[in-house]
Design an enzyme around this catalytic site. Structure first.
Site, PDB file in Angstrom:
ATOM      1  N   GLN A 160      36.521  27.775  37.443  1.00  0.00           N
ATOM      2  CA  GLN A 160      37.820  28.426  37.203  1.00  0.00           C
ATOM      3  C   GLN A 160      38.542  28.753  38.511  1.00  0.00           C
ATOM      4  O   GLN A 160      39.584  29.383  38.497  1.00  0.00           O
ATOM      5  CB  GLN A 160      37.671  29.671  36.324  1.00  0.00           C
ATOM      6  CG  GLN A 160      36.925  30.834  36.948  1.00  0.00           C
ATOM      7  CD  GLN A 160      36.662  31.940  35.936  1.00  0.00           C
ATOM      8  OE1 GLN A 160      35.803  31.805  35.059  1.00  0.00           O
ATOM      9  NE2 GLN A 160      37.387  33.041  36.017  1.00  0.00           N
ATOM     10  N   SER A 179      40.619  45.940  39.655  1.00  0.00           N
ATOM     11  CA  SER A 179      40.273  44.534  39.830  1.00  0.00           C
ATOM     12  C   SER A 179      39.267  44.433  40.965  1.00  0.00           C
ATOM     13  O   SER A 179      39.372  45.182  41.949  1.00  0.00           O
ATOM     14  CB  SER A 179      41.535  43.735  40.196  1.00  0.00           C
ATOM     15  OG  SER A 179      41.181  42.474  40.729  1.00  0.00           O
ATOM     16  N   LYS A 223      43.938  43.429  30.988  1.00  0.00           N
ATOM     17  CA  LYS A 223      44.613  43.105  32.251  1.00  0.00           C
ATOM     18  C   LYS A 223      44.781  41.589  32.347  1.00  0.00           C
ATOM     19  O   LYS A 223      45.799  41.096  32.799  1.00  0.00           O
ATOM     20  CB  LYS A 223      43.824  43.617  33.452  1.00  0.00           C
ATOM     21  CG  LYS A 223      44.626  43.491  34.738  1.00  0.00           C
ATOM     22  CD  LYS A 223      43.807  43.712  35.956  1.00  0.00           C
ATOM     23  CE  LYS A 223      42.847  42.620  36.180  1.00  0.00           C
ATOM     24  NZ  LYS A 223      42.921  41.860  37.388  1.00  0.00           N
ATOM     25  N   GLN A 258      44.183  35.289  29.495  1.00  0.00           N
ATOM     26  CA  GLN A 258      42.780  34.913  29.247  1.00  0.00           C
ATOM     27  C   GLN A 258      42.348  35.370  27.845  1.00  0.00           C
ATOM     28  O   GLN A 258      41.742  34.620  27.088  1.00  0.00           O
ATOM     29  CB  GLN A 258      41.897  35.563  30.315  1.00  0.00           C
ATOM     30  CG  GLN A 258      40.422  35.490  30.033  1.00  0.00           C
ATOM     31  CD  GLN A 258      39.574  35.945  31.202  1.00  0.00           C
ATOM     32  OE1 GLN A 258      39.439  35.226  32.174  1.00  0.00           O
ATOM     33  NE2 GLN A 258      38.980  37.127  31.127  1.00  0.00           N
ATOM     34  N   GLY A 308      36.585  49.482  35.262  1.00  0.00           N
ATOM     35  CA  GLY A 308      37.103  48.626  34.181  1.00  0.00           C
ATOM     36  C   GLY A 308      35.965  47.894  33.483  1.00  0.00           C
ATOM     37  O   GLY A 308      35.902  47.851  32.250  1.00  0.00           O
ATOM     38  N   HIS A 309      35.047  47.305  34.274  1.00  0.00           N
ATOM     39  CA  HIS A 309      33.895  46.610  33.675  1.00  0.00           C
ATOM     40  C   HIS A 309      33.036  47.597  32.868  1.00  0.00           C
ATOM     41  O   HIS A 309      32.578  47.282  31.777  1.00  0.00           O
ATOM     42  CB  HIS A 309      32.999  46.013  34.762  1.00  0.00           C
ATOM     43  CG  HIS A 309      33.621  44.906  35.550  1.00  0.00           C
ATOM     44  ND1 HIS A 309      34.037  45.051  36.845  1.00  0.00           N
ATOM     45  CD2 HIS A 309      33.887  43.617  35.209  1.00  0.00           C
ATOM     46  CE1 HIS A 309      34.525  43.909  37.286  1.00  0.00           C
ATOM     47  NE2 HIS A 309      34.453  43.028  36.316  1.00  0.00           N
ATOM     48  N   VAL A 359      42.229  49.278  32.533  1.00  0.00           N
ATOM     49  CA  VAL A 359      41.776  50.522  33.174  1.00  0.00           C
ATOM     50  C   VAL A 359      42.433  50.591  34.549  1.00  0.00           C
ATOM     51  O   VAL A 359      42.457  49.603  35.287  1.00  0.00           O
ATOM     52  CB  VAL A 359      40.237  50.552  33.294  1.00  0.00           C
ATOM     53  CG1 VAL A 359      39.765  51.829  33.973  1.00  0.00           C
ATOM     54  CG2 VAL A 359      39.600  50.425  31.908  1.00  0.00           C
TER      55      VAL A 359
HETATM   56  O1  PAF Z   1      37.451  37.741  33.444  1.00  0.00           O
HETATM   57  C1  PAF Z   1      36.473  37.261  34.075  1.00  0.00           C
HETATM   58  O2  PAF Z   1      35.786  37.947  34.825  1.00  0.00           O
HETATM   59  C2  PAF Z   1      36.140  35.782  33.929  1.00  0.00           C
HETATM   60  O3  PAF Z   1      37.287  35.023  33.801  1.00  0.00           O
HETATM   61  C3  PAF Z   1      35.150  35.491  32.801  1.00  0.00           C
HETATM   62  C4  PAF Z   1      35.727  35.861  31.446  1.00  0.00           C
HETATM   63  C5  PAF Z   1      33.867  36.260  33.027  1.00  0.00           C
HETATM   64  C6  PAF Z   1      34.809  34.000  32.762  1.00  0.00           C
HETATM   65  O4  PAF Z   1      34.222  33.585  33.938  1.00  0.00           O
END
Ligand code: PAF
Length: 288
Positions: free
Chosen positions: A61, A185, A149, A153, A36-37, A176
């Site tokens: 977060q 994930s 996903k 956000q 996915g990344h 993905v």
């Molecule tokens: O989706 C993520 O991995 C995180 O929430 C992000 C956008 C990198 C912010 O820390």
């Protein structure tokens, strides 16, 4: 690929790119890369001249009882994967540099943060919006790519960019999935074999919702019950939320709103063992 661990060095590189008239594509991440990344990085590569990927496991977060300390990390593997994906700059800032002791400025996107994950993870989106705003300030990207996903956000970041007049285009990439449908994930690595089998219920429940919406005139509660039925049938699962609502406002539908709606966001958060997973799909309702 250049690895840049400090903010001043990153700023200098950005300045150089701007001087050279090059556009910057940005993918902010918390690492532990999966396909996915890589898809986000490849999209950034297609859209811009230079790709910057940040890796920062953002403490603000995570809630006090969440998985910050055990969040999966593998810098060596991530560096290799980013390089293979054609990333130009791998930005790996330090928490102390990003958050000084005196740090006291937060970005709160109201309304959109109210429901879904905002309800079960208070403060989460304040942390996300704040770090993304800070990273945008440092990297100054022309385009930034986020996965669908994390639907909420994505909506919050789009709102923030619009409200704060940030000169960056937000680009969404579709979720993905593993070959069987499980949304990719970093947290999937927490799952035992049995939990991994159960985790598929999120995707199966969303597919069931899609079929129901396509083939029958269904009530809101019946739809939610159908989703719940698929999830509850699997061992290790506990539902955090089933959200059926408006994909733009992220407000839940009542029965009347649901019947009149053309667009429906179905979003789920489910505990599978000790791992909380999310997934979503957006549907266009068919007239019956
Ligand atoms: O989706 C993520 O991995 C995180 O929430 C992000 C956008 C990198 C912010 O820390």
């Amino acid at each position: 690929m250049r690895v840049i661990p400090s903010i001043p060095e990153m700023r200098a590189q950005v300045l150089q790119y701007k001087r050279d008239g090059l556009t910057i594509g940005f993918v902010p991440t918390m690492g532990y890369f999966h396909a996915g990344h890589i898809a986000l990085m490849e999209l950034a590569r297609q859209l811009t001249d230079r790709v910057v990927v940040s890796l920062f496991v953002n403490p603000t977060q995570f809630g006090p009882n969440e998985d910050l300390s055990r969040y999966p990390r593998d810098m060596e593997r991530d560096t290799r994967m980013a390089k293979e994906a054609g990333v130009d700059i791998f930005f790996t800032p330090d928490a102390n540099e990003l958050y000084s002791k005196a740090f006291s400025t937060w970005v709160n996107v109201e309304g959109l943060s109210e429901h879904l994950c905002g309800r079960s993870r208070p403060g989460h989106f304040r942390g996300v919006a704040t770090i993304v705003a800070k990273l945008f300030g440092i990297v100054q990207p022309d385009k930034a790519v986020f996965g669908q996903k994390d639907f909420q956000q994505l909506a919050i970041i789009r709102r923030m960019v619009q409200d704060l007049n940030m000169p960056v285009e937000i680009v969404a990439h579709e979720t993905v999935r593993e070959p069987d449908g499980l949304a990719m994930s970093s947290r999937n690595t927490y799952l035992s074999q049995g939990e991994r089998a159960s985790a598929l219920c999120l995707y199966q429940a969303l597919c069931k919702a899609e079929t129901a919406l396509k083939t029958e005139k269904i009530g809101l509660e019946t739809l939610k019950n159908a989703i719940e039925g698929v999830i509850s049938a699997k061992p290790f699962t506990r539902i955090d939320y089933i959200f059926i609502g408006d994909p733009n406002s992220l407000q839940p539908y009542d029965e009347d709103g649901f019947q009149k709606a053309k667009e429906v966001l179905a979003a789920l958060a489910v505990w599978v063992g000790k791992t909380r997973l999310i997934d979503n799909m957006c549907f266009t309702k068919q007239p019956h």
